[in-house]
Design an enzyme around this catalytic site. Sequence first.
Site, PDB file in Angstrom:
ATOM      1  N   ASN A  51     -12.690  -3.306   2.902  1.00  0.00           N
ATOM      2  CA  ASN A  51     -13.667  -2.367   2.790  1.00  0.00           C
ATOM      3  C   ASN A  51     -14.584  -2.303   1.563  1.00  0.00           C
ATOM      4  OD1 ASN A  51     -12.317  -1.122   5.080  1.00  0.00           O
ATOM      5  ND2 ASN A  51     -10.667   0.071   3.901  1.00  0.00           N
ATOM      6  N   ASP A  89       0.815  -1.184  -0.071  1.00  0.00           N
ATOM      7  CA  ASP A  89       0.047  -0.004  -0.006  1.00  0.00           C
ATOM      8  C   ASP A  89       0.690   1.341  -0.005  1.00  0.00           C
ATOM      9  OD1 ASP A  89      -3.193   0.501   0.842  1.00  0.00           O
ATOM     10  OD2 ASP A  89      -1.628   2.081   1.052  1.00  0.00           O
ATOM     11  N   ILE A  90       0.628   2.290  -1.005  1.00  0.00           N
ATOM     12  CA  ILE A  90       1.239   3.603  -0.955  1.00  0.00           C
ATOM     13  C   ILE A  90       1.160   4.527   0.436  1.00  0.00           C
ATOM     14  CG2 ILE A  90      -0.525   5.020  -1.823  1.00  0.00           C
ATOM     15  CD1 ILE A  90       1.583   5.924  -4.041  1.00  0.00           C
ATOM     16  N   HIS A 129      -9.985  -5.060  -3.381  1.00  0.00           N
ATOM     17  CA  HIS A 129      -8.616  -5.635  -2.488  1.00  0.00           C
ATOM     18  C   HIS A 129      -8.990  -5.716  -1.174  1.00  0.00           C
ATOM     19  CE1 HIS A 129      -9.735  -1.242  -2.564  1.00  0.00           C
ATOM     20  NE2 HIS A 129      -9.233  -1.176  -1.359  1.00  0.00           N
TER      21      HIS A 129
HETATM   22  P1  AMP Z   1      -9.799   1.622   0.198  1.00  0.00           P
HETATM   23  O1  AMP Z   1     -10.079   2.700   1.131  1.00  0.00           O
HETATM   24  O2  AMP Z   1     -10.078   0.219   1.083  1.00  0.00           O
HETATM   25  O3  AMP Z   1     -10.460   1.290  -1.035  1.00  0.00           O
HETATM   26  O4  AMP Z   1      -8.030   1.464   0.306  1.00  0.00           O
HETATM   27  C1  AMP Z   1      -7.338   1.995  -0.931  1.00  0.00           C
HETATM   28  C2  AMP Z   1      -6.051   1.859  -0.575  1.00  0.00           C
HETATM   29  O5  AMP Z   1      -5.366   1.999  -1.795  1.00  0.00           O
HETATM   30  C3  AMP Z   1      -5.503   2.823   0.465  1.00  0.00           C
HETATM   31  O6  AMP Z   1      -4.966   2.411   1.632  1.00  0.00           O
HETATM   32  C4  AMP Z   1      -4.506   3.537  -0.297  1.00  0.00           C
HETATM   33  O7  AMP Z   1      -3.346   4.070   0.333  1.00  0.00           O
HETATM   34  C5  AMP Z   1      -4.265   2.757  -1.513  1.00  0.00           C
HETATM   35  N1  AMP Z   1      -3.725   3.078  -2.686  1.00  0.00           N
HETATM   36  C6  AMP Z   1      -4.030   4.071  -3.401  1.00  0.00           C
HETATM   37  N2  AMP Z   1      -3.092   4.395  -4.510  1.00  0.00           N
HETATM   38  C7  AMP Z   1      -2.124   3.386  -4.658  1.00  0.00           C
HETATM   39  C8  AMP Z   1      -1.362   3.186  -5.319  1.00  0.00           C
HETATM   40  N3  AMP Z   1      -0.820   3.874  -6.539  1.00  0.00           N
HETATM   41  N4  AMP Z   1      -0.317   1.797  -5.231  1.00  0.00           N
HETATM   42  C9  AMP Z   1      -0.781   1.362  -3.597  1.00  0.00           C
HETATM   43  N5  AMP Z   1      -1.565   1.507  -2.953  1.00  0.00           N
HETATM   44  C10 AMP Z   1      -2.354   2.607  -3.367  1.00  0.00           C
END
Ligand code: AMP
Length: 117
Positions: free
Chosen positions: A88, A31-32, A101
């Site tokens: 989520n 995760d970023i 995810h």
């Molecule tokens: P959610 O709130 O469950 O939809 O989680 C989305 C997740 O995606 C968050 O924890 C973000 O930090 C992560 N995220 C967003 N963009 C990226 C990216 N380019 N690479 C990796 N993780 C990401």
Amino acid sequence: MNNDCLFCRIVAGEIPATVVHETDTTLAFRDIGPKAPVHVLVIPKDHHADIAALATTDPKVAADVMAAAAAVAAAEGLTTDGYRLMFNSGRHGGQEVFHVHAHVLGGRPLGPMLAPQ
Ligand code: AMP
């Protein structure tokens, strides 16, 4: 592939990610914005908006995502002390990216399941 989807673009290699695990049907990457020492996202390579859509249309791949999450947890050294696996879903669930995810979270005690109101 959905060209407007961030995670489809990661699968396609158009956006970089730190990949830690890959199968024919799944991809796992860090995760970023990590919320724990280990924070890995596990996705199906095909686009499905959320866990309900995936489980309904392709339950075999839903199982592949779960198996990949378990493999990631083991590879990240989370087996002994445990970890949290989280999907989520929708607005109240806090979903921000609408490509399903699993969050694999661990590496420290994670506290209560939900933040206090
Ligand atoms: P959610 O709130 O469950 O939809 O989680 C989305 C997740 O995606 C968050 O924890 C973000 O930090 C992560 N995220 C967003 N963009 C990226 C990216 N380019 N690479 C990796 N993780 C990401």
